[in-house]
Design a protein around this motif. Structure first.
Motif, PDB file in Angstrom:
ATOM      1  N   VAL A 320      46.614  50.163  64.701  1.00  0.00           N
ATOM      2  CA  VAL A 320      45.943  48.871  64.625  1.00  0.00           C
ATOM      3  C   VAL A 320      45.724  48.499  63.166  1.00  0.00           C
ATOM      4  O   VAL A 320      45.316  49.336  62.350  1.00  0.00           O
ATOM      5  N   ARG A 321      45.986  47.246  62.823  1.00  0.00           N
ATOM      6  CA  ARG A 321      45.811  46.747  61.470  1.00  0.00           C
ATOM      7  C   ARG A 321      44.363  46.323  61.247  1.00  0.00           C
ATOM      8  O   ARG A 321      43.676  45.910  62.182  1.00  0.00           O
ATOM      9  N   VAL A 322      43.894  46.410  59.998  1.00  0.00           N
ATOM     10  CA  VAL A 322      42.532  45.996  59.654  1.00  0.00           C
ATOM     11  C   VAL A 322      42.573  44.979  58.522  1.00  0.00           C
ATOM     12  O   VAL A 322      43.135  45.257  57.451  1.00  0.00           O
ATOM     13  N   VAL A 323      41.991  43.807  58.775  1.00  0.00           N
ATOM     14  CA  VAL A 323      41.817  42.776  57.751  1.00  0.00           C
ATOM     15  C   VAL A 323      40.389  42.905  57.222  1.00  0.00           C
ATOM     16  O   VAL A 323      39.429  42.763  57.976  1.00  0.00           O
ATOM     17  N   GLY A 324      40.251  43.182  55.943  1.00  0.00           N
ATOM     18  CA  GLY A 324      38.932  43.300  55.341  1.00  0.00           C
ATOM     19  C   GLY A 324      38.392  41.938  54.953  1.00  0.00           C
ATOM     20  O   GLY A 324      39.096  41.138  54.322  1.00  0.00           O
ATOM     21  N   ALA A 325      37.152  41.649  55.345  1.00  0.00           N
ATOM     22  CA  ALA A 325      36.517  40.370  55.028  1.00  0.00           C
ATOM     23  C   ALA A 325      35.399  40.591  54.026  1.00  0.00           C
ATOM     24  O   ALA A 325      34.559  41.484  54.205  1.00  0.00           O
ATOM     25  N   THR A 353      40.414  44.203  45.921  1.00  0.00           N
ATOM     26  CA  THR A 353      41.351  44.821  44.981  1.00  0.00           C
ATOM     27  C   THR A 353      41.843  46.211  45.348  1.00  0.00           C
ATOM     28  O   THR A 353      42.799  46.694  44.736  1.00  0.00           O
ATOM     29  N   SER A 354      41.235  46.865  46.313  1.00  0.00           N
ATOM     30  CA  SER A 354      41.584  48.274  46.566  1.00  0.00           C
ATOM     31  C   SER A 354      42.955  48.453  47.174  1.00  0.00           C
ATOM     32  O   SER A 354      43.586  49.505  47.009  1.00  0.00           O
ATOM     33  N   GLY A 355      43.418  47.472  47.924  1.00  0.00           N
ATOM     34  CA  GLY A 355      44.692  47.611  48.611  1.00  0.00           C
ATOM     35  C   GLY A 355      44.625  48.489  49.848  1.00  0.00           C
ATOM     36  O   GLY A 355      45.663  48.775  50.462  1.00  0.00           O
ATOM     37  N   ALA A 359      45.199  43.525  54.953  1.00  0.00           N
ATOM     38  CA  ALA A 359      45.107  42.177  54.401  1.00  0.00           C
ATOM     39  C   ALA A 359      43.636  41.907  54.127  1.00  0.00           C
ATOM     40  O   ALA A 359      42.757  42.676  54.540  1.00  0.00           O
ATOM     41  N   VAL A 360      43.366  40.818  53.419  1.00  0.00           N
ATOM     42  CA  VAL A 360      41.990  40.455  53.058  1.00  0.00           C
ATOM     43  C   VAL A 360      41.769  38.984  53.362  1.00  0.00           C
ATOM     44  O   VAL A 360      42.652  38.148  53.138  1.00  0.00           O
ATOM     45  N   VAL A 361      40.572  38.649  53.872  1.00  0.00           N
ATOM     46  CA  VAL A 361      40.135  37.265  53.980  1.00  0.00           C
ATOM     47  C   VAL A 361      38.857  37.129  53.162  1.00  0.00           C
ATOM     48  O   VAL A 361      37.939  37.945  53.292  1.00  0.00           O
ATOM     49  N   ASP A 362      38.815  36.126  52.296  1.00  0.00           N
ATOM     50  CA  ASP A 362      37.704  35.997  51.356  1.00  0.00           C
ATOM     51  C   ASP A 362      36.674  34.996  51.876  1.00  0.00           C
ATOM     52  O   ASP A 362      36.604  33.850  51.437  1.00  0.00           O
ATOM     53  N   PHE A 363      35.852  35.468  52.824  1.00  0.00           N
ATOM     54  CA  PHE A 363      34.786  34.617  53.355  1.00  0.00           C
ATOM     55  C   PHE A 363      33.739  34.290  52.290  1.00  0.00           C
ATOM     56  O   PHE A 363      33.093  33.241  52.360  1.00  0.00           O
ATOM     57  N   ASP A 364      33.551  35.187  51.345  1.00  0.00           N
ATOM     58  CA  ASP A 364      32.591  34.951  50.264  1.00  0.00           C
ATOM     59  C   ASP A 364      32.941  33.653  49.534  1.00  0.00           C
ATOM     60  O   ASP A 364      32.119  32.726  49.446  1.00  0.00           O
ATOM     61  N   ALA A 397      36.720  30.290  59.748  1.00  0.00           N
ATOM     62  CA  ALA A 397      37.945  30.401  60.547  1.00  0.00           C
ATOM     63  C   ALA A 397      39.145  29.812  59.827  1.00  0.00           C
ATOM     64  O   ALA A 397      40.260  30.349  59.890  1.00  0.00           O
ATOM     65  N   HIS A 398      38.906  28.725  59.106  1.00  0.00           N
ATOM     66  CA  HIS A 398      40.023  28.078  58.395  1.00  0.00           C
ATOM     67  C   HIS A 398      40.362  28.796  57.088  1.00  0.00           C
ATOM     68  O   HIS A 398      41.415  28.493  56.504  1.00  0.00           O
ATOM     69  N   ALA A 399      39.567  29.724  56.671  1.00  0.00           N
ATOM     70  CA  ALA A 399      39.891  30.516  55.486  1.00  0.00           C
ATOM     71  C   ALA A 399      40.874  31.644  55.792  1.00  0.00           C
ATOM     72  O   ALA A 399      41.406  32.269  54.881  1.00  0.00           O
ATOM     73  N   ILE A 400      41.105  31.898  57.059  1.00  0.00           N
ATOM     74  CA  ILE A 400      41.983  32.996  57.467  1.00  0.00           C
ATOM     75  C   ILE A 400      43.438  32.521  57.483  1.00  0.00           C
ATOM     76  O   ILE A 400      43.790  31.541  58.142  1.00  0.00           O
ATOM     77  N   ASP A 401      44.286  33.221  56.742  1.00  0.00           N
ATOM     78  CA  ASP A 401      45.724  32.983  56.764  1.00  0.00           C
ATOM     79  C   ASP A 401      46.250  33.551  58.074  1.00  0.00           C
ATOM     80  O   ASP A 401      46.242  34.772  58.285  1.00  0.00           O
TER      81      ASP A 401
END
Length: 405
Positions: A320-325, A353-355, A359-364, A397-401
């Protein structure tokens, strides 16, 4: 005849009807609520005493459709076996009413009544109810005897209904004179997936994932808004618990994230991707004097990162993939401190930045006030400087690619 028909349909669909939740191809999670122990800490709740000759009707909006459904019940925090005298599923009408002709009696191993073991969960047989993406579905449970304290979900941001006696098959709302904003025993709805692709998205987190601050019954939580963007292509389910933390359990805010992740996220049928948004309560609760939130130690960025790494390892072990927010701004919130803000900044830098996430979503950055990046944009603030409002959840929700899902 109904039992034979259910078995024949299951065979055609390649589904296996079992008394436990599974990720077997043929079923996909379309709605979920993470189970927790219910409490009166925030006001009277039906679940703290439980039910006795009550019918409980619960309305949920599913994310994806299908030709048939099944329902999952949880007794994870029960102290005794849960006896369910009967249950139905139907298409929702207004309030506690359901659409005539849509009521389906649920069966469990071919029987209308069932018992959910102490600490366990149970999945119904298939129910012949075609449903569409983003449709509201009503699940009704008749609890004929004393249940004792109930497993459920405390902050539903949705209305549930109760009636005395057996009203599981009623289409009218007339008998349902009591209301609550919690869910009880209902932990999942699954749809038949005729072309299994393992593409369910689980939003995992705390009250910001759960939807605190959104309009009750509005289905405007960020996972709801994401489901609208993905309509018909991927299911999105909400595994948020208000007050939840990565590293510490509490009596009123559920098991810690590292303990419940396997059940609430990785245990969802057809899960492919998890969006992880949790940690602000780990940072803030040491400054939030509420008894049921204890233990409430000061948590460092390094400790939170270690918790994230545990979740990432658990997910990757299951494919399972994990997208960090990134954690949202919270300046001005009840438990905000400058020291806590420094931890949030350090954690967000690591997420970006950790990689280590897929993937990353920048809710901040999507929700911050440009004039004061440590604070929520006022237009997105529900009023407590911590939880977004409907517009804020829509912006998340719209910030998510969508390609990262």
């Amino acid at each position: 005849m109904k039992k034979i028909a259910a078995v024949l349909l299951a065979a055609v669909l390649g589904a296996v009807l079992t008394p436990v939740a599974s990720a077997h191809p043929g079923w996909a999670a379309t709605w979920t609520a993470s189970p927790q122990e219910l409490t009166d800490a925030f006001g009277p709740n039906w679940g703290s005493q439980g039910f006795d000759n009550h019918t409980v009707r619960q309305v949920v909006r599913i994310s994806g459709g299908g030709p048939a459904v099944r329902v999952r019940l949880s007794n994870a925090h029960g102290s005794t076996p849960l006896r369910v005298a009967g249950a139905t599923v139907a298409r929702s009408a207004e309030g506690a009413a359901v659409r005539p002709g849509s009521v389906r009696h649920l069966t469990f191993g071919g029987h209308r009544s069932t018992t959910v073991r102490t600490g366990g969960e149970l999945v119904s047989d298939v129910a012949f109810l075609p449903v569409e993406p983003l449709q509201r579905v009503t699940v009704t449970l008749y609890l004929a005897g004393k249940t004792g304290p109930a497993t459920g979900h405390l902050f539903a941001d949705a209305t549930s209904y109760r009636a005395s006696g057996d009203h599981r098959a009623d289409t009218s709302a007339a008998a349902f004179g009591e209301q609550s904003e919690s869910w009880f025993y209902l932990s999942g709805v699954e749809t038949v997936d005729r072309t299994p692709r393992r593409d369910v998205v689980v939003a995992f987190g705390d009250s910001i994932t759960e939807g605190a601050g959104s309009t009750v019954d509005g289905d405007n939580r960020y996972p709801d808004e994401l489901a609208e963007r993905l309509r018909g292509t991927k299911n999105v389910v909400n595994a948020g618990i208000g007050g939840n933390r990565v590293l510490n359990d509490s009596a009123c805010f559920g098991e810690k994230g590292t303990a419940r992740f396997a059940r609430d996220a990785l245990g969802q049928p057809d899960v492919r991707t998890v969006i992880l948004l949790e940690g602000i309560n780990d940072i803030g609760f040491s400054n939030f004097p509420i008894d049921c939130a204890k233990p409430d130690p000061v948590v460092t960025a390094a400790e939170l990162v270690a918790g994230y790494r545990t979740l990432i390892r658990q997910a990757h072990a299951k494919g399972v993939r994990v997208v960090g927010a990134t954690l949202l701004p919270y300046k001005g919130a009840l438990y905000y401190t400058e020291a806590g803000e420094a931890v949030r900044d350090e954690v967000n830098t690591w997420i970006r930045t950790s990689g280590e996430f897929d993937a990353v979503v920048d809710f901040d950055r999507a929700t911050a006030d440009p004039a004061d990046p440590d604070a929520l944009l006022p237009a997105y603030d529900s009023g407590d400087k911590l939880h977004p409002n409907d517009a804020g959840y829509r912006a998340m929700a719209h910030a998510i690619d969508l390609s990262v899902l």
